[in-house]
Design an enzyme around this catalytic site. Structure first.
Site, PDB file in Angstrom:
ATOM      1  N   ILE A  32      31.069  20.583  13.248  1.00 57.68           N
ATOM      2  CA  ILE A  32      31.594  20.744  11.890  1.00 57.68           C
ATOM      3  C   ILE A  32      31.131  19.618  10.982  1.00 57.68           C
ATOM      4  CG2 ILE A  32      33.693  20.829  10.488  1.00 57.68           C
ATOM      5  CD1 ILE A  32      35.128  21.957  12.939  1.00 57.68           C
ATOM      6  N   ALA A  33      31.199  18.382  11.482  1.00 63.97           N
ATOM      7  CA  ALA A  33      30.875  17.233  10.627  1.00 63.97           C
ATOM      8  C   ALA A  33      30.564  16.018  11.483  1.00 63.97           C
ATOM      9  CB  ALA A  33      32.058  16.921   9.711  1.00 63.97           C
ATOM     10  N   SER A  34      29.903  15.047  10.869  1.00 63.43           N
ATOM     11  CA  SER A  34      29.670  13.742  11.484  1.00 63.43           C
ATOM     12  C   SER A  34      30.111  12.688  10.493  1.00 63.43           C
ATOM     13  CB  SER A  34      28.194  13.541  11.812  1.00 63.43           C
ATOM     14  OG  SER A  34      27.819  14.375  12.871  1.00 63.43           O
ATOM     15  N   VAL A  40      32.771  15.740  14.641  1.00 66.77           N
ATOM     16  CA  VAL A  40      33.873  16.672  14.815  1.00 66.77           C
ATOM     17  C   VAL A  40      33.310  18.048  15.131  1.00 66.77           C
ATOM     18  CG1 VAL A  40      35.906  17.712  13.742  1.00 66.77           C
ATOM     19  CG2 VAL A  40      35.292  15.340  13.211  1.00 66.77           C
ATOM     20  N   LYS A  55      37.324  15.529  17.944  1.00 65.27           N
ATOM     21  CA  LYS A  55      36.639  14.390  17.335  1.00 65.27           C
ATOM     22  C   LYS A  55      36.129  13.520  18.479  1.00 65.27           C
ATOM     23  CE  LYS A  55      37.605  10.913  13.794  1.00 65.27           C
ATOM     24  NZ  LYS A  55      38.700  10.396  12.951  1.00 65.27           N
ATOM     25  N   ASP A 150      41.463   8.608   4.696  1.00 67.99           N
ATOM     26  CA  ASP A 150      40.562   9.755   4.795  1.00 67.99           C
ATOM     27  C   ASP A 150      41.352  11.061   4.673  1.00 67.99           C
ATOM     28  OD1 ASP A 150      38.555  11.560   5.304  1.00 67.99           O
ATOM     29  OD2 ASP A 150      38.347  11.044   7.408  1.00 67.99           O
TER      30      ASP A 150
END
Length: 152
Positions: A32-34, A40, A55, A150
């Site tokens: 999904i994301a870094s 993640v 995560k 965050d």
């Protein structure tokens, strides 16, 4: 030697890919994301089929005691917070197969705040609802002595 020191001396971390199973319980389905410390994934519990967000600490930080302490703190914080605007914690552990710590938590399907803001201004009523929800979650965290930088 403490358990933290033993963790720091783990073998060299390996890269992780979609399809990887962690701890015999979770499977990674989609990156999904870094971020600065980790990446993640959307995954699922292979026993219950429940979706989870996972995560995972980046390989270059997997043996860093300070990063490990931050992840442990995040897990502890999530474990003790219960609020509709804060994801539910499932587990924090270190997968020996990949040699990296990870945190599994509730998967929240939907658009990130960053993507939402890219779409342009929100309708006033939608913005009010969102701000109320975020403020309520932050208030619960602050009441527990937690400050988080965050929001996503």
């Amino acid at each position: 030697m403490s358990s933290d020191e033993k963790t720091v001396l783990m073998p060299r971390p390996e890269s992780v890919a979609v399809g990887t199973q962690l701890s015999g319980t979770y499977q990674l389905d989609q990156r999904i994301a870094s971020g600065g410390m980790g990446e993640v994934f959307r995954g699922h519990n292979i026993h219950t089929q429940d979706s989870v967000a996972i995560k995972i600490v980046l390989p270059e930080f997997a043996r860093d005691a300070k990063i490990l302490a931050l992840f442990r703190k995040e897990a502890s914080v999530l474990k003790h917070l219960a609020h509709e605007a804060i994801v539910r914690y499932e587990i924090f552990t270190i997968d020996q197969g990949i040699g990296r710590p990870y945190l599994a938590m509730e998967f929240v399907d939907g658009m990130s705040l960053a993507d939402m803001f890219k779409r342009g201004p929100m309708a006033p009523e939608d913005a009010r609802k969102l701000l109320f929800r975020l403020a309520s979650g932050l208030a619960a965290a602050h009441e527990a002595g937690i400050v988080h930088r965050d929001l996503s």
